[in-house]
Design an enzyme around this catalytic site. Structure first.
Site, PDB file in Angstrom:
ATOM      1  CB  SER A  96      36.315  49.046  44.961  1.00 37.20           C
ATOM      2  OG  SER A  96      36.651  48.100  44.010  1.00 37.20           O
ATOM      3  CG  ASP A 108      42.752  33.994  44.196  1.00 38.98           C
ATOM      4  OD1 ASP A 108      42.380  33.897  45.376  1.00 38.98           O
ATOM      5  OD2 ASP A 108      42.049  33.681  43.233  1.00 38.98           O
ATOM      6  CB  VAL A 131      46.093  41.576  45.129  1.00 39.93           C
ATOM      7  CG1 VAL A 131      46.239  42.817  45.990  1.00 39.93           C
ATOM      8  CG2 VAL A 131      46.168  41.945  43.648  1.00 39.93           C
ATOM      9  CD  GLN A 132      43.175  36.333  48.452  1.00 41.80           C
ATOM     10  OE1 GLN A 132      43.580  35.368  49.101  1.00 41.80           O
ATOM     11  NE2 GLN A 132      42.021  36.319  47.795  1.00 41.80           N
ATOM     12  CG  HIS A 176      40.427  30.112  45.219  1.00 42.22           C
ATOM     13  ND1 HIS A 176      40.269  28.751  45.063  1.00 42.22           N
ATOM     14  CD2 HIS A 176      41.371  30.484  44.308  1.00 42.22           C
ATOM     15  CE1 HIS A 176      41.090  28.329  44.111  1.00 42.22           C
ATOM     16  NE2 HIS A 176      41.768  29.357  43.640  1.00 42.22           N
ATOM     17  CD  GLU A 203      22.868  24.549  14.825  1.00 43.87           C
ATOM     18  OE1 GLU A 203      23.101  23.625  15.630  1.00 43.87           O
ATOM     19  OE2 GLU A 203      21.719  24.937  14.557  1.00 43.87           O
TER      20      GLU A 203
HETATM   21  P1  NDP Z   1      37.980  40.928  41.992  1.00 41.31           P
HETATM   22  O1  NDP Z   1      38.979  40.861  40.904  1.00 41.31           O
HETATM   23  O2  NDP Z   1      36.561  41.197  41.613  1.00 41.31           O
HETATM   24  O3  NDP Z   1      38.470  41.986  43.097  1.00 41.31           O
HETATM   25  C1  NDP Z   1      38.442  43.295  42.833  1.00 41.31           C
HETATM   26  C2  NDP Z   1      38.655  44.055  44.132  1.00 41.31           C
HETATM   27  O4  NDP Z   1      40.018  43.973  44.507  1.00 41.31           O
HETATM   28  C3  NDP Z   1      38.306  45.487  43.945  1.00 41.31           C
HETATM   29  O5  NDP Z   1      37.837  46.022  45.165  1.00 41.31           O
HETATM   30  C4  NDP Z   1      39.635  46.082  43.547  1.00 41.31           C
HETATM   31  O6  NDP Z   1      39.739  47.444  43.903  1.00 41.31           O
HETATM   32  C5  NDP Z   1      40.603  45.273  44.382  1.00 41.31           C
HETATM   33  N1  NDP Z   1      41.900  45.178  43.725  1.00 41.31           N
HETATM   34  C6  NDP Z   1      42.150  44.733  42.478  1.00 41.31           C
HETATM   35  N2  NDP Z   1      43.443  44.776  42.203  1.00 41.31           N
HETATM   36  C7  NDP Z   1      44.035  45.279  43.293  1.00 41.31           C
HETATM   37  C8  NDP Z   1      45.372  45.593  43.621  1.00 41.31           C
HETATM   38  N3  NDP Z   1      46.389  45.381  42.769  1.00 41.31           N
HETATM   39  N4  NDP Z   1      45.607  46.089  44.853  1.00 41.31           N
HETATM   40  C9  NDP Z   1      44.611  46.294  45.705  1.00 41.31           C
HETATM   41  N5  NDP Z   1      43.324  46.051  45.456  1.00 41.31           N
HETATM   42  C10 NDP Z   1      43.046  45.538  44.263  1.00 41.31           C
HETATM   43  O7  NDP Z   1      38.086  39.587  42.877  1.00 41.31           O
HETATM   44  P2  NDP Z   1      37.087  38.369  42.925  1.00 41.31           P
HETATM   45  O8  NDP Z   1      35.867  38.765  43.654  1.00 41.31           O
HETATM   46  O9  NDP Z   1      36.986  37.738  41.573  1.00 41.31           O
HETATM   47  O10 NDP Z   1      37.942  37.360  43.812  1.00 41.31           O
HETATM   48  C11 NDP Z   1      38.075  37.528  45.205  1.00 41.31           C
HETATM   49  C12 NDP Z   1      38.302  36.157  45.821  1.00 41.31           C
HETATM   50  O11 NDP Z   1      37.140  35.357  45.612  1.00 41.31           O
HETATM   51  C13 NDP Z   1      39.444  35.376  45.193  1.00 41.31           C
HETATM   52  O12 NDP Z   1      40.060  34.619  46.205  1.00 41.31           O
HETATM   53  C14 NDP Z   1      38.749  34.453  44.207  1.00 41.31           C
HETATM   54  O13 NDP Z   1      39.455  33.271  43.926  1.00 41.31           O
HETATM   55  C15 NDP Z   1      37.496  34.131  44.998  1.00 41.31           C
HETATM   56  N6  NDP Z   1      36.367  33.680  44.212  1.00 41.31           N
HETATM   57  C16 NDP Z   1      35.941  34.442  43.154  1.00 41.31           C
HETATM   58  C17 NDP Z   1      34.847  34.053  42.444  1.00 41.31           C
HETATM   59  C18 NDP Z   1      34.289  34.948  41.385  1.00 41.31           C
HETATM   60  O14 NDP Z   1      33.190  34.659  40.938  1.00 41.31           O
HETATM   61  N7  NDP Z   1      34.926  36.008  40.936  1.00 41.31           N
HETATM   62  C19 NDP Z   1      34.146  32.767  42.715  1.00 41.31           C
HETATM   63  C20 NDP Z   1      34.599  32.115  43.916  1.00 41.31           C
HETATM   64  C21 NDP Z   1      35.704  32.547  44.602  1.00 41.31           C
HETATM   65  P3  NDP Z   1      39.719  48.616  42.799  1.00 41.31           P
HETATM   66  O15 NDP Z   1      38.294  48.812  42.364  1.00 41.31           O
HETATM   67  O16 NDP Z   1      40.262  49.772  43.526  1.00 41.31           O
HETATM   68  O17 NDP Z   1      40.573  48.123  41.673  1.00 41.31           O
HETATM   69 MG    MG Z   2      38.678  29.836  40.582  1.00 42.14          MG
END
Ligand code: NDP
Ligand code: MG
Ligand code: MG
Length: 332
Positions: A53, A83, A85-86, A108, A227
């Protein structure tokens, strides 16, 4: 009918002088950071590690920084890491630097609704939940449109939380479509239910099972894929644009008769009963508890589930069929 907020109902004024920390640069994080920046807002990208990222954010022209630095230097903190990790990010990197009057923002409701994060009373807590995947949130915005969103306020310390939620929705492009108000509880429970029984769980299982029935009966997998899986997009596009009525008007009389009869035979009252059980598990908090436990074990169900899907016959056949289908898709 619920009130729908559009562009003219929202103004960026309540947030235009604030600094916004976007935590995470994945599916939603990248879309939010880019859209908010393009809307003229001041955006910092905060990340936990200098991983993938970090590089993507740099190539998009941001100067990513460690999460705590983004938190220290911002007024509004948006949680866009997964979610699960938050709550660790909140506890380790946000709480020590949290100042009265700051805003905690979510996409979310999971962590707030299930009380995994319990903010002090002296901050605003609100949500903008886009109703579409991150890359689409970015793509639609960049083309002048927007993906709809839900907004909700959990804590309104400033008295301006709702206005700020609408402002962020506007900067994201969501008010170009339309924004509806909800609560953290409603958003969380309906979102989980939808993805479990319908969008991710239900539809995948319906398509795969139908495919398997045809293949096991001796039909060519390629024909079965067309199909039971490939054509789903066209049907769903029709429903998306014209409703069930519009879709039904586009299919044959035979398909309508067969659909009305077999549809209710397959997806019967028993299925509905089990859907209600799934909803009960979500509402009671049992699902959240189970998912946290699974995640803490290294999420074996996700690892094995992905492997099983990737190796399935439908995926192997699908690669070939998708190539054929995409070749025929009009370019724009
Ligand atoms: P992602 O899984 O795409 O998030 C990835 C990001 O989080 C990257 O920057 C990654 O960094 C970092 N990350 C991943 N794992 C860790 C970790 N263990 N520790 C620290 N950083 C980490 O998240 P989403 O965008 O899917 O979801 C984010 C929020 O949005 C959530 O609350 C989700 O419910 C909500 N949401 C998501 C939707 C979607 O379409 N995906 C739709 C609507 C809401 P790195 O590259 O370094 O791993
Ligand atoms: Mg969802
Ligand atoms: Mg959802």
């Amino acid at each position: 009918m619920a009130k729908v907020y559009i562009d003219k109902d929202a103004t960026l004024d309540p947030i235009k002088d604030k600094t916004i920390a976007v935590l995470g640069y994945g599916s939603q994080g990248r879309a939010w950071a880019l859209n908010l920046r393009d809307s003229g807002l001041k955006v910092l990208v905060g990340l936990e590690r200098e991983g993938n990222s970090w590089k993507v954010a740099e190539s998009d022209g941001f100067n990513p920084m460690h999460t705590e630095d983004a938190v220290k230097n911002s007024d509004i903190v948006i949680f866009l890491v997964p979610d699960m990790v938050q709550r660790y990010v909140y506890r380790e990197r946000v709480v020590p630097y949290l100042r009265d009057g700051m805003d905690l923002v979510f996409a979310h409701g999971f962590n707030i609704h299930y009380k995994l994060i319990e903010p002090p009373k002296t901050v605003d807590v609100y949500m903008i939940a886009p109703k579409g995947p991150g890359p689409i949130v970015r793509e639609y915005f960049a083309k002048g449109g927007g993906v709809p969103a839900l907004v909700a306020v959990h804590q309104n310390y400033s008295g301006k939380a709702f206005e700020k939620a609408l402002a962020i929705a506007k900067a994201l492009g969501a008010t170009r479509a339309g924004v509806i108000e909800t609560t953290f509880k409603e958003e969380t429970e309906t979102d989980l239910f939808g993805e479990q029984v319908d969008l991710v769980g239900g539809i995948t299982q319906l398509m795969r099972t139908a495919f398997q029935v045809l293949v096991e009966a001796g039909y060519q997998p390629e024909i079965a894929y067309y199909e039971t899986i490939n054509e789903m997009k066209m049907i769903v596009d029709l429903i998306y644009e014209k409703g069930f009525t519009g879709m039904l008007k586009a299919v044959s009389e035979t398909a309508k008769y067969g659909g009305f009869t077999a549809g209710k035979y397959v997806i019967n009252e028993d299925v509905k009963k089990r859907m209600k059980e799934v909803l009960d598990r979500i509402r009671s908090g049992k699902f959240a508890e189970e998912w946290i436990e699974e995640y803490n074990k290294g999420a074996p169900t996700l690892v094995n589930g992905m492997k099983e899907v990737e190796n399935s016959l439908e995926e192997q056949v699908g690669r070939q069929i998708r190539e054929i289908s995409l070749r025929g898709k009009p370019k724009s």
